[in-house]
Structures are given as C-alpha cells and as structure tokens.
Motif scaffolding. Structure first.
Motif, mmCIF file in Angstrom:
data_model
loop_
_atom_site.group_PDB
_atom_site.id
_atom_site.type_symbol
_atom_site.label_atom_id
_atom_site.label_comp_id
_atom_site.label_asym_id
_atom_site.label_seq_id
_atom_site.Cartn_x
_atom_site.Cartn_y
_atom_site.Cartn_z
ATOM 1 N N HIS A 186 -1.061 3.947 4.237
ATOM 2 C CA HIS A 186 -0.301 3.847 5.480
ATOM 3 C C HIS A 186 1.109 3.333 5.204
ATOM 4 O O HIS A 186 1.301 2.328 4.554
ATOM 5 C CB HIS A 186 -1.016 2.892 6.444
ATOM 6 C CG HIS A 186 -0.553 3.047 7.856
ATOM 7 N ND1 HIS A 186 0.568 2.431 8.342
ATOM 8 C CD2 HIS A 186 -1.070 3.765 8.885
ATOM 9 C CE1 HIS A 186 0.721 2.737 9.609
ATOM 10 N NE2 HIS A 186 -0.255 3.552 9.961
ATOM 11 N N ILE B 162 1.337 13.473 10.702
ATOM 12 C CA ILE B 162 1.418 12.051 10.357
ATOM 13 C C ILE B 162 0.625 11.704 9.110
ATOM 14 O O ILE B 162 1.074 10.901 8.289
ATOM 15 C CB ILE B 162 0.939 11.186 11.545
ATOM 16 C CG1 ILE B 162 1.892 11.349 12.728
ATOM 17 C CG2 ILE B 162 0.864 9.713 11.145
ATOM 18 C CD1 ILE B 162 1.507 10.542 13.956
ATOM 19 N N GLN C 290 6.271 8.037 8.073
ATOM 20 C CA GLN C 290 5.466 9.241 7.945
ATOM 21 C C GLN C 290 5.823 10.314 8.962
ATOM 22 O O GLN C 290 5.941 11.472 8.628
ATOM 23 C CB GLN C 290 3.973 8.882 8.072
ATOM 24 C CG GLN C 290 3.470 7.972 6.974
ATOM 25 C CD GLN C 290 3.573 8.603 5.618
ATOM 26 O OE1 GLN C 290 3.646 9.807 5.463
ATOM 27 N NE2 GLN C 290 3.586 7.786 4.583
ATOM 28 N N ASN D 97 3.355 3.964 13.433
ATOM 29 C CA ASN D 97 4.256 4.913 12.799
ATOM 30 C C ASN D 97 5.651 4.929 13.419
ATOM 31 O O ASN D 97 6.515 5.683 12.992
ATOM 32 C CB ASN D 97 3.653 6.320 12.882
ATOM 33 C CG ASN D 97 2.358 6.418 12.117
ATOM 34 O OD1 ASN D 97 2.355 6.513 10.898
ATOM 35 N ND2 ASN D 97 1.240 6.351 12.823
#
Length: 254
Positions: free
Chosen positions: A245, A165, A250, A98
C-alpha cells in the motif's frame, strides 16, 4: 481495515500547483461526462418527440452515452487527477487512504461545479431544454433506490480498485477507463428504469440545481457513498496488503 490508511492531509494542499491542476482536471472531466452523458438523453428525447428517454431504446442510448463519455472523461483526467469524475469514487479512494481528505474536498467542489456548469451549457446549447432531475420510478421506495445506488456504486468502485488502484494491476492501465465506462453503462441498463442509475452524486446534483428539485436527493448521496466505502474496505482489506500500500500515489498513476 486499518485506520492508519485514512489520510487527513493539510489545508496547505489547496495552494499546491499539482492539487489545483488536479481539481481543474476533475472540473473539466465532469463537464465532458455530464454534457455528453446527459446530453445523449436530451438528444434522444428530441428525436423521439418526447418521452423517448423512458423507453427501452432510450435506456440503451443513455447506457451507451454515459459509458462512452465516462471512458473519455476518465482517460483525459487519469494522468492529472486520477480521473475520478465522481465524488463517490473520490470517497472510496479516501477510505482506502489513496487520497487525503483535503484534496478530496477540492475534488468534490470541482466535480459538483463541473456538473452544474455542464447542465447550464446543455440548457443554452439546446435552446432551453432542461436536464431532468433524478427521481424514483413509480413503486420504487427510497430504500429500494438506496440499495440500487449502493450496489451499483459498489460495482463501480470495486472495478476502480481492481483496475486503477491495486498496485498489482500491472498492464491494466489501458483497460481501466474502458472497464469503468462499461460497468457504469451496464448498471444503467439494470437500474435506469428504477431510479435513473446515478452512481454519482455530482451527476445528480447538477440537474437538481438547475430544476431546483431535491425530492429524495439524499438517496443519490447516501447510496453511492455507502457502496463506495464498502467496496474500498472489501477490496483493500482482502486484496491489497499493507506492504504494497502506497497512500496518495497509486490512483494518480493509471
């Protein structure tokens, strides 16, 4: 977890305006968190005429001070940097793909500097009182401390993944900073009397620099980083599918 989620990034990120702004956001958020959180302990110790921070009341004050301070610190940095305010949280985000490695390094530097600056500001503001370095209580071994830090940080980073997240979090945006502050406050009530309940290498680093006390310092790095990595792997593998994802975006949007 799939290795392809780990993102190296490029050195060029260091010159990108958004990365620079994000690093400054982490720096100032860390100052806010450490100054208020650690300062609450110094203030209670003064009111209690010394030794107050080691009492049950002192533990509760430390818990509330850190919970409130982290709630604010995460909130003010959320829209700019994602409001990590913790090298272990940044590491957890890195493990899950991330955030890139190069941006993580920028965050780590900003977070460590912010903690050091906050401790020096506390020393000047309080007329010379020094924020004590983290240490293990009597009867607590380094491996006891390691387990405490790893488990507590697992809970913290798991909470971050679940509320900040996870792309399925929907309307949890407002809840995220509150939940993150609450889990840190609760963990301090659990581990504070044993090893200080850091869960944050930067929070440990500032006082260590100020006092130049490095005894068992590695525990407060290895424990949180281990717990953060496990939490990232567990949550990402079990609850975030590859199709949902979206690396690098995110955690900057909650």
């Amino acid at each position: 977890m799939p290795i392809h989620k780990f993102t190296l990034g490029s050195p060029g990120e260091a010159s990108q305006p958004d990365a620079i702004k994000a690093s400054f956001a982490e720096f100032f958020s860390m100052i806010i968190f450490v100054f208020a959180g650690q300062g609450s302990g110094l203030a209670f110790d003064k009111v209690a005429d010394g030794g107050g921070s080691t009492t049950a009341s002192g533990l509760i004050i430390a818990s509330l001070g850190h919970a409130f301070a982290l709630f604010v610190a995460v909130s003010v940095g959320a829209n700019i940097s994602g409001g990590h305010v913790n090298p272990a949280v940044t590491f957890g985000a890195l493990v899950g793909g991330n955030i890139s490695l190069f941006r993580s390094i920028m965050y780590w530097i900003a977070q460590l500097l912010g903690s050091v600056v906050a401790c020096f500001l506390l020393k000047f503001a309080t007329g010379g009182k020094v924020t004590p370095a983290f240490g293990l209580s009597s009867g607590v071994s380094v491996w006891n401390g390691f387990i405490f830090e790893a488990v507590m940080t697992f809970g913290l980073v798991y909470t971050v993944y679940a509320t900040a997240i996870d792309p399925k979090r929907e309307n949890l945006d407002i809840i995220a900073p509150i939940s993150i502050g609450f889990i840190v406050g609760a963990n301090i009530l659990v581990g504070g009397a044993f090893d200080g309940a850091s869960m944050n290498p930067a929070v440990t680093f500032g006082p260590a620099v100020l006092t130049w006390s490095w005894t068992h310092h590695w525990v407060y790095w290895l424990g949180p980083m281990t717990g953060a990595a496990i939490a990232a792997i567990v949550y990402d593998t079990l609850f975030i599918s590859d199709s949902m994802h979206d690396p690098l975006t995110q955690y900057n949007d909650f």
